[in-house]
Write a protein that holds these residues in place. Structure first.
Motif, PDB file in Angstrom:
ATOM      1  N   ALA A 197       0.833  -1.202   0.000  1.00 59.41           N
ATOM      2  CA  ALA A 197       0.000   0.000   0.000  1.00 59.41           C
ATOM      3  C   ALA A 197       0.867   1.252   0.000  1.00 59.41           C
ATOM      4  O   ALA A 197       0.565   2.232  -0.706  1.00 59.41           O
ATOM      5  CB  ALA A 197      -0.923  -0.011   1.213  1.00 59.41           C
ATOM      6  N   ALA A 198       1.933   1.236   0.776  1.00 62.24           N
ATOM      7  CA  ALA A 198       2.823   2.401   0.827  1.00 62.24           C
ATOM      8  C   ALA A 198       3.468   2.650  -0.531  1.00 62.24           C
ATOM      9  O   ALA A 198       3.632   3.801  -0.956  1.00 62.24           O
ATOM     10  CB  ALA A 198       3.889   2.180   1.895  1.00 62.24           C
ATOM     11  N   HIS A 205      -7.621  -8.644   1.002  1.00 59.43           N
ATOM     12  CA  HIS A 205      -8.216  -9.086   2.264  1.00 59.43           C
ATOM     13  C   HIS A 205      -8.720  -7.924   3.123  1.00 59.43           C
ATOM     14  O   HIS A 205      -9.729  -8.052   3.819  1.00 59.43           O
ATOM     15  CB  HIS A 205      -7.174  -9.890   3.047  1.00 59.43           C
ATOM     16  CG  HIS A 205      -7.667 -10.461   4.330  1.00 59.43           C
ATOM     17  ND1 HIS A 205      -8.593 -11.478   4.375  1.00 59.43           N
ATOM     18  CD2 HIS A 205      -7.410 -10.134   5.626  1.00 59.43           C
ATOM     19  CE1 HIS A 205      -8.861 -11.776   5.633  1.00 59.43           C
ATOM     20  NE2 HIS A 205      -8.155 -10.966   6.413  1.00 59.43           N
ATOM     21  N   TYR A 206      -8.033  -6.781   3.077  1.00 56.58           N
ATOM     22  CA  TYR A 206      -8.403  -5.650   3.929  1.00 56.58           C
ATOM     23  C   TYR A 206      -9.196  -4.567   3.181  1.00 56.58           C
ATOM     24  O   TYR A 206      -9.571  -3.558   3.777  1.00 56.58           O
ATOM     25  CB  TYR A 206      -7.149  -5.018   4.531  1.00 56.58           C
ATOM     26  CG  TYR A 206      -6.317  -5.983   5.343  1.00 56.58           C
ATOM     27  CD1 TYR A 206      -6.834  -6.597   6.472  1.00 56.58           C
ATOM     28  CD2 TYR A 206      -5.013  -6.291   4.965  1.00 56.58           C
ATOM     29  CE1 TYR A 206      -6.080  -7.488   7.221  1.00 56.58           C
ATOM     30  CE2 TYR A 206      -4.241  -7.178   5.704  1.00 56.58           C
ATOM     31  CZ  TYR A 206      -4.779  -7.774   6.826  1.00 56.58           C
ATOM     32  OH  TYR A 206      -4.028  -8.663   7.557  1.00 56.58           O
ATOM     33  N   GLY A 232      -7.407   1.928   1.909  1.00 56.54           N
ATOM     34  CA  GLY A 232      -5.972   1.657   1.960  1.00 56.54           C
ATOM     35  C   GLY A 232      -5.187   2.830   2.536  1.00 56.54           C
ATOM     36  O   GLY A 232      -4.267   2.653   3.335  1.00 56.54           O
ATOM     37  N   ARG A 233      -5.557   4.058   2.150  1.00 58.28           N
ATOM     38  CA  ARG A 233      -4.873   5.243   2.694  1.00 58.28           C
ATOM     39  C   ARG A 233      -5.161   5.386   4.184  1.00 58.28           C
ATOM     40  O   ARG A 233      -4.277   5.763   4.965  1.00 58.28           O
ATOM     41  CB  ARG A 233      -5.312   6.493   1.928  1.00 58.28           C
ATOM     42  CG  ARG A 233      -4.900   6.460   0.460  1.00 58.28           C
ATOM     43  CD  ARG A 233      -5.237   7.740  -0.270  1.00 58.28           C
ATOM     44  NE  ARG A 233      -4.909   7.622  -1.683  1.00 58.28           N
ATOM     45  CZ  ARG A 233      -3.675   7.764  -2.189  1.00 58.28           C
ATOM     46  NH1 ARG A 233      -2.675   8.070  -1.369  1.00 58.28           N
ATOM     47  NH2 ARG A 233      -3.464   7.621  -3.473  1.00 58.28           N
ATOM     48  N   HIS A 268      -3.672   4.429  10.057  1.00 61.74           N
ATOM     49  CA  HIS A 268      -4.030   3.716  11.287  1.00 61.74           C
ATOM     50  C   HIS A 268      -2.924   2.777  11.742  1.00 61.74           C
ATOM     51  O   HIS A 268      -2.666   2.643  12.945  1.00 61.74           O
ATOM     52  CB  HIS A 268      -5.315   2.933  11.069  1.00 61.74           C
ATOM     53  CG  HIS A 268      -5.766   2.179  12.290  1.00 61.74           C
ATOM     54  ND1 HIS A 268      -6.364   2.797  13.364  1.00 61.74           N
ATOM     55  CD2 HIS A 268      -5.680   0.860  12.609  1.00 61.74           C
ATOM     56  CE1 HIS A 268      -6.641   1.901  14.294  1.00 61.74           C
ATOM     57  NE2 HIS A 268      -6.243   0.712  13.863  1.00 61.74           N
ATOM     58  N   TRP A 269      -2.274   2.127  10.778  1.00 58.74           N
ATOM     59  CA  TRP A 269      -1.263   1.115  11.108  1.00 58.74           C
ATOM     60  C   TRP A 269       0.152   1.648  10.923  1.00 58.74           C
ATOM     61  O   TRP A 269       1.104   0.862  10.818  1.00 58.74           O
ATOM     62  CB  TRP A 269      -1.473  -0.124  10.237  1.00 58.74           C
ATOM     63  CG  TRP A 269      -2.761  -0.823  10.496  1.00 58.74           C
ATOM     64  CD1 TRP A 269      -3.927  -0.671   9.806  1.00 58.74           C
ATOM     65  CD2 TRP A 269      -3.032  -1.769  11.528  1.00 58.74           C
ATOM     66  NE1 TRP A 269      -4.902  -1.460  10.336  1.00 58.74           N
ATOM     67  CE2 TRP A 269      -4.386  -2.149  11.387  1.00 58.74           C
ATOM     68  CE3 TRP A 269      -2.260  -2.345  12.537  1.00 58.74           C
ATOM     69  CZ2 TRP A 269      -4.981  -3.076  12.246  1.00 58.74           C
ATOM     70  CZ3 TRP A 269      -2.865  -3.258  13.380  1.00 58.74           C
ATOM     71  CH2 TRP A 269      -4.208  -3.622  13.234  1.00 58.74           C
ATOM     72  N   ALA A 270       0.313   2.960  10.911  1.00 59.81           N
ATOM     73  CA  ALA A 270       1.633   3.544  10.633  1.00 59.81           C
ATOM     74  C   ALA A 270       2.696   3.058  11.608  1.00 59.81           C
ATOM     75  O   ALA A 270       3.878   2.916  11.248  1.00 59.81           O
ATOM     76  CB  ALA A 270       1.545   5.071  10.667  1.00 59.81           C
ATOM     77  N   TYR A 271       2.303   2.795  12.850  1.00 55.26           N
ATOM     78  CA  TYR A 271       3.256   2.382  13.880  1.00 55.26           C
ATOM     79  C   TYR A 271       3.736   0.952  13.705  1.00 55.26           C
ATOM     80  O   TYR A 271       4.706   0.527  14.334  1.00 55.26           O
ATOM     81  CB  TYR A 271       2.596   2.483  15.264  1.00 55.26           C
ATOM     82  CG  TYR A 271       1.626   1.370  15.538  1.00 55.26           C
ATOM     83  CD1 TYR A 271       2.022   0.229  16.248  1.00 55.26           C
ATOM     84  CD2 TYR A 271       0.329   1.406  15.031  1.00 55.26           C
ATOM     85  CE1 TYR A 271       1.134  -0.809  16.468  1.00 55.26           C
ATOM     86  CE2 TYR A 271      -0.557   0.375  15.251  1.00 55.26           C
ATOM     87  CZ  TYR A 271      -0.147  -0.740  15.975  1.00 55.26           C
ATOM     88  OH  TYR A 271      -1.018  -1.766  16.177  1.00 55.26           O
ATOM     89  N   SER A 272       3.069   0.200  12.864  1.00 47.07           N
ATOM     90  CA  SER A 272       3.187  -1.257  12.932  1.00 47.07           C
ATOM     91  C   SER A 272       4.160  -1.884  11.940  1.00 47.07           C
ATOM     92  O   SER A 272       4.279  -3.091  11.887  1.00 47.07           O
ATOM     93  CB  SER A 272       1.804  -1.892  12.712  1.00 47.07           C
ATOM     94  OG  SER A 272       1.356  -1.627  11.400  1.00 47.07           O
TER      95      SER A 272
END
Length: 223
Positions: A160-161, A191-192, A209-210, A215-219
């Motif tokens: 996605a990035a 899937h997401y 996706g954006r 939301h998941w930037a930390y992960s």
């Protein structure tokens, strides 16, 4: 069953049939059975399985190797799962496991004895693959506030990035640029809900996706 004493008669009957002399409430034990020179049998009777029950049963192993726990037979889907897990625990602890149905039917699910669980190489390999696939250490052990970060989710975020920066791209180009070999499959399976097909073999990033990247930037972090 409302009282532990309701378990006593059916379990006693089973042992008497096998030639044991049985007595209740002997010392700290709920039931003790003796047969000739055999090791005495101790059965702890409880209306439900608790950690305290396992503590008591393990303490009885200092007296004899033949220790059982006996509980009413659980019902329901969740109860059946718990029954399976507790049976596995009994085997690992060297305890016997008895259940009693409402009609008094006694079922011996396992007998006391040493137990060596079979190692499953496929599960070990799967665990190690997931360990190697994770970028960094994104999950605090025991914490699920944001949800568990898996290697699959991280690979999806990497794809996605790339799309967020490069725009719609072919799967093979995303795979080459990111090192995610399964990039095409991940974007195709979606899937997401983060990806959309915008042409033959070409995928773009959705609004979801954006949001996911934020939301998941930390992960995740690049390898």
């Amino acid at each position: 069953m409302e009282r532990e004493s309701e378990l006593y008669a059916p379990v006693k009957a089973l042992l008497v049939e096998q030639g044991y002399e049985v007595k209740g409430e002997v010392g700290a034990a709920d039931l003790v059975a003796v047969r000739g020179d055999d090791a005495p049998v101790i059965v702890e009777l409880k209306l439900r399985i608790t950690l305290s029950l396992f503590h008591q049963a393990c303490a009885r192993l200092a007296v004899t190797d033949c220790v059982y726990i006996a509980v009413p037979r659980p019902t329901g889907r969740t109860a059946r799962r718990a029954l399976k897990d507790n049976l596995s625990l009994c085997r690992r602890l060297g305890l016997g496991f008895i259940t009693v149905r409402a009609d008094g039917t006694v079922e011996v699910l396992c007998d006391p004895g040493p137990y060596t669980p079979r190692r499953r190489k496929a599960k070990t390999a799967k665990l190690l693959r997931e360990f190697s696939r994770l970028r960094g250490d994104p999950n605090d052990g025991g914490a699920t506030r944001h949800g568990i970060v898996t290697g699959y989710r991280q690979d999806s975020l990497v794809c996605a990035a790339h799309l967020a920066e490069a725009g719609p791209s072919r799967g093979r180009d995303v795979a080459a640029a990111t090192g995610v070999a399964a990039a095409t499959r991940i974007m195709r399976d979606n899937h997401y809900g983060w990806f959309e097909k915008v042409g033959t073999g070409i995928y773009g990033l959705t609004k979801e996706g954006r949001t996911g990247l934020t939301h998941w930037a930390y992960s995740w972090e690049p390898r």
